[in-house]
Design a protein around this motif. Structure first.
Motif, PDB file in Angstrom:
ATOM      1  N   LEU A   1      -0.511   3.898  -2.211  1.00 22.51           N
ATOM      2  CA  LEU A   1      -0.239   5.276  -1.798  1.00 22.51           C
ATOM      3  C   LEU A   1       1.124   5.725  -2.330  1.00 22.51           C
ATOM      4  O   LEU A   1       2.064   5.950  -1.575  1.00 22.51           O
ATOM      5  N   TYR A   2       1.226   5.880  -3.643  1.00 21.71           N
ATOM      6  CA  TYR A   2       2.505   6.222  -4.247  1.00 21.71           C
ATOM      7  C   TYR A   2       2.965   7.628  -3.885  1.00 21.71           C
ATOM      8  O   TYR A   2       4.127   7.954  -4.056  1.00 21.71           O
ATOM      9  N   GLY A   3       2.054   8.468  -3.397  1.00 20.43           N
ATOM     10  CA  GLY A   3       2.439   9.834  -3.087  1.00 20.43           C
ATOM     11  C   GLY A   3       3.075  10.026  -1.721  1.00 20.43           C
ATOM     12  O   GLY A   3       3.526  11.122  -1.398  1.00 20.43           O
TER      13      GLY A   3
ATOM     14  N   ILE B   1       0.832  -1.207   0.000  1.00 24.74           N
ATOM     15  CA  ILE B   1       0.000   0.000   0.000  1.00 24.74           C
ATOM     16  C   ILE B   1       0.862   1.250   0.000  1.00 24.74           C
ATOM     17  O   ILE B   1       0.561   2.241  -0.676  1.00 24.74           O
ATOM     18  N   ALA B   2       1.968   1.205   0.749  1.00 16.40           N
ATOM     19  CA  ALA B   2       2.844   2.370   0.836  1.00 16.40           C
ATOM     20  C   ALA B   2       3.637   2.600  -0.434  1.00 16.40           C
ATOM     21  O   ALA B   2       4.320   3.617  -0.570  1.00 16.40           O
ATOM     22  N   GLY B   3       3.537   1.671  -1.378  1.00 20.52           N
ATOM     23  CA  GLY B   3       4.291   1.814  -2.615  1.00 20.52           C
ATOM     24  C   GLY B   3       5.714   1.318  -2.511  1.00 20.52           C
ATOM     25  O   GLY B   3       6.512   1.511  -3.424  1.00 20.52           O
ATOM     26  N   GLU B   4       6.068   0.676  -1.373  1.00 24.82           N
ATOM     27  CA  GLU B   4       7.403   0.118  -1.228  1.00 24.82           C
ATOM     28  C   GLU B   4       7.595  -1.073  -2.168  1.00 24.82           C
ATOM     29  O   GLU B   4       8.712  -1.349  -2.615  1.00 24.82           O
ATOM     30  N   LEU B   5       6.515  -1.791  -2.424  1.00 21.97           N
ATOM     31  CA  LEU B   5       6.521  -2.870  -3.408  1.00 21.97           C
ATOM     32  C   LEU B   5       5.775  -2.344  -4.627  1.00 21.97           C
ATOM     33  O   LEU B   5       4.581  -2.059  -4.552  1.00 21.97           O
ATOM     34  N   ARG B   6       6.460  -2.209  -5.727  1.00 22.89           N
ATOM     35  CA  ARG B   6       5.922  -1.509  -6.889  1.00 22.89           C
ATOM     36  C   ARG B   6       5.150  -2.440  -7.814  1.00 22.89           C
ATOM     37  O   ARG B   6       5.546  -3.586  -8.042  1.00 22.89           O
ATOM     38  N   GLU B   7       4.047  -1.938  -8.350  1.00 25.23           N
ATOM     39  CA  GLU B   7       3.246  -2.743  -9.259  1.00 25.23           C
ATOM     40  C   GLU B   7       4.054  -3.113 -10.506  1.00 25.23           C
ATOM     41  O   GLU B   7       4.858  -2.333 -11.014  1.00 25.23           O
ATOM     42  N   GLY B   8       3.847  -4.347 -10.949  1.00 28.79           N
ATOM     43  CA  GLY B   8       4.541  -4.842 -12.128  1.00 28.79           C
ATOM     44  C   GLY B   8       5.878  -5.478 -11.830  1.00 28.79           C
ATOM     45  O   GLY B   8       6.407  -6.230 -12.659  1.00 28.79           O
ATOM     46  N   GLU B   9       6.442  -5.214 -10.657  1.00 26.50           N
ATOM     47  CA  GLU B   9       7.738  -5.793 -10.311  1.00 26.50           C
ATOM     48  C   GLU B   9       7.558  -7.168  -9.664  1.00 26.50           C
ATOM     49  O   GLU B   9       6.575  -7.425  -8.984  1.00 26.50           O
ATOM     50  N   VAL B  10       8.542  -8.035  -9.892  1.00 24.27           N
ATOM     51  CA  VAL B  10       8.512  -9.385  -9.336  1.00 24.27           C
ATOM     52  C   VAL B  10       9.438  -9.438  -8.125  1.00 24.27           C
ATOM     53  O   VAL B  10      10.591  -9.004  -8.196  1.00 24.27           O
TER      54      VAL B  10
ATOM     55  N   ARG C   1     -12.108  16.298   4.035  1.00 25.10           N
ATOM     56  CA  ARG C   1     -10.790  16.779   3.622  1.00 25.10           C
ATOM     57  C   ARG C   1      -9.769  15.642   3.634  1.00 25.10           C
ATOM     58  O   ARG C   1      -8.954  15.512   2.731  1.00 25.10           O
ATOM     59  N   HIS C   2      -9.848  14.816   4.671  1.00 26.03           N
ATOM     60  CA  HIS C   2      -8.885  13.727   4.808  1.00 26.03           C
ATOM     61  C   HIS C   2      -9.002  12.743   3.643  1.00 26.03           C
ATOM     62  O   HIS C   2      -7.995  12.334   3.062  1.00 26.03           O
ATOM     63  N   LEU C   3     -10.214  12.361   3.292  1.00 27.92           N
ATOM     64  CA  LEU C   3     -10.387  11.415   2.204  1.00 27.92           C
ATOM     65  C   LEU C   3     -10.052  12.037   0.854  1.00 27.92           C
ATOM     66  O   LEU C   3      -9.644  11.327  -0.068  1.00 27.92           O
ATOM     67  N   SER C   4     -10.220  13.347   0.742  1.00 26.84           N
ATOM     68  CA  SER C   4      -9.858  14.003  -0.521  1.00 26.84           C
ATOM     69  C   SER C   4      -8.355  13.903  -0.765  1.00 26.84           C
ATOM     70  O   SER C   4      -7.902  13.894  -1.912  1.00 26.84           O
ATOM     71  N   HIS C   5      -7.584  13.812   0.318  1.00 24.39           N
ATOM     72  CA  HIS C   5      -6.136  13.674   0.185  1.00 24.39           C
ATOM     73  C   HIS C   5      -5.749  12.276  -0.290  1.00 24.39           C
ATOM     74  O   HIS C   5      -4.689  12.088  -0.889  1.00 24.39           O
TER      75      HIS C   5
ATOM     76  N   TRP D   1      -2.872   8.522  -3.985  1.00 23.88           N
ATOM     77  CA  TRP D   1      -2.875   7.394  -4.899  1.00 23.88           C
ATOM     78  C   TRP D   1      -2.363   7.786  -6.279  1.00 23.88           C
ATOM     79  O   TRP D   1      -2.002   6.931  -7.071  1.00 23.88           O
ATOM     80  N   ALA D   2      -2.348   9.091  -6.575  1.00 24.23           N
ATOM     81  CA  ALA D   2      -1.913   9.532  -7.894  1.00 24.23           C
ATOM     82  C   ALA D   2      -0.410   9.344  -8.034  1.00 24.23           C
ATOM     83  O   ALA D   2       0.351   9.472  -7.089  1.00 24.23           O
ATOM     84  N   SER D   3       0.018   9.051  -9.236  1.00 25.14           N
ATOM     85  CA  SER D   3       1.427   8.907  -9.563  1.00 25.14           C
ATOM     86  C   SER D   3       1.566   9.226 -11.048  1.00 25.14           C
ATOM     87  O   SER D   3       0.574   9.442 -11.733  1.00 25.14           O
ATOM     88  N   PRO D   4       2.776   9.274 -11.590  1.00 28.91           N
ATOM     89  CA  PRO D   4       2.906   9.496 -13.030  1.00 28.91           C
ATOM     90  C   PRO D   4       2.087   8.486 -13.850  1.00 28.91           C
ATOM     91  O   PRO D   4       1.656   8.790 -14.951  1.00 28.91           O
TER      92      PRO D   4
END
Length: 227
Positions: free
Chosen positions: A172-174, A33-42, A212-216, A221-224
């Motif tokens: 949560l890539y941000g 969830i924290a983005g420490e493990l990146r999608e697509g990577e093995v 406000r909290h959920l809007s963040h 979740w946004a990333s390039p």
């Protein structure tokens, strides 16, 4: 995103009540969830075991649990690939969470036992401390416990399970960018602000803070790859 940030071995709170496999799975979910493990990577079980300070067997078992949840796919003879999440899916997760969490949390301003709310303050402080330390996995793990613990006060186990599942599927890539910008602590402090509003029995303030909290969340979740 730094791909190899040192990770805590296991979530700290409640560890004695859960199996080793479950605790490893919780830590891996938080890393995902924290983005420490990146999608697509093995990732291989032995490699992850070294990062988390455990043996490969519980990691392999935990990753099989995550595969059943659709969070990773098994890659024969290599390990596990983190599944991708589309921008549309992230928008849908945010929408459903808002539909469930905002009115439920606002309702707690008039129904929750103040002692139960106060019991969540140490968890909220854990979130702030983790943010200040830049420990993304600890941040996510404490954040999940806080929000699911708060929702549990409404007395609807199915609701908690639905939100828990949505949170597992998030990315949560941000977070890392907020750490570098020195802004993650400010976001973390919203949890204390939310508790203050609830303890004051102020439904309008609770609605404002929660919205406000959920809007963040969608911004995190946004990333390039997920604008």
């Amino acid at each position: 995103m730094t791909a190899h940030r040192p990770a805590p071995a296991l979530p700290r709170v409640g560890a004695e009540k859960r199996s080793h496999r479950e605790r490893v799975a919780d830590a891996l979910r938080a890393a995902l969830i924290a983005g420490e493990l990146r999608e697509g990577e093995v990732y291989s079980a032995p490699g992850l075991a070294g990062r988390f300070g455990v043996s490969a067997t519980p990691v392999r078992e935990a990753m099989l649990d995550l595969a059943k949840e659709g969070l990773v796919d098994a890659v024969p003879n290599k390990g596990f690939r983190v599944t991708a999440v589309s921008a549309q899916q992230l928008d849908e997760y945010t929408h459903v969470r808002a539909l469930i969490e905002i009115p439920t949390t606002v309702g707690l301003a008039t129904t929750a036992d103040p002692a139960d709310l106060a019991a969540l303050r140490p968890v909220a402080r854990e979130i702030v401390d983790a943010a200040a330390a830049g420990d993304l996995i600890a941040y996510v793990e404490a954040d999940i416990r806080f929000h699911l613990g708060l929702l549990a006060l409404a007395g609807n186990d199915h609701l908690v399970a639905v939100v828990g599942d949505l949170r597992k599927r998030a990315r949560l890539y941000g977070l890392d960018a907020l750490v570098r910008a020195g802004r993650l602590t400010a976001s973390a402090e919203e949890h204390l602000e939310l508790l203050d509003a609830l303890l004051s029995r102020d439904a309008q303030a609770t609605h404002t803070v929660m919205t406000r909290h959920l809007s963040h969340v969608r911004g995190l979740w946004a990333s390039p790859d997920h604008p």
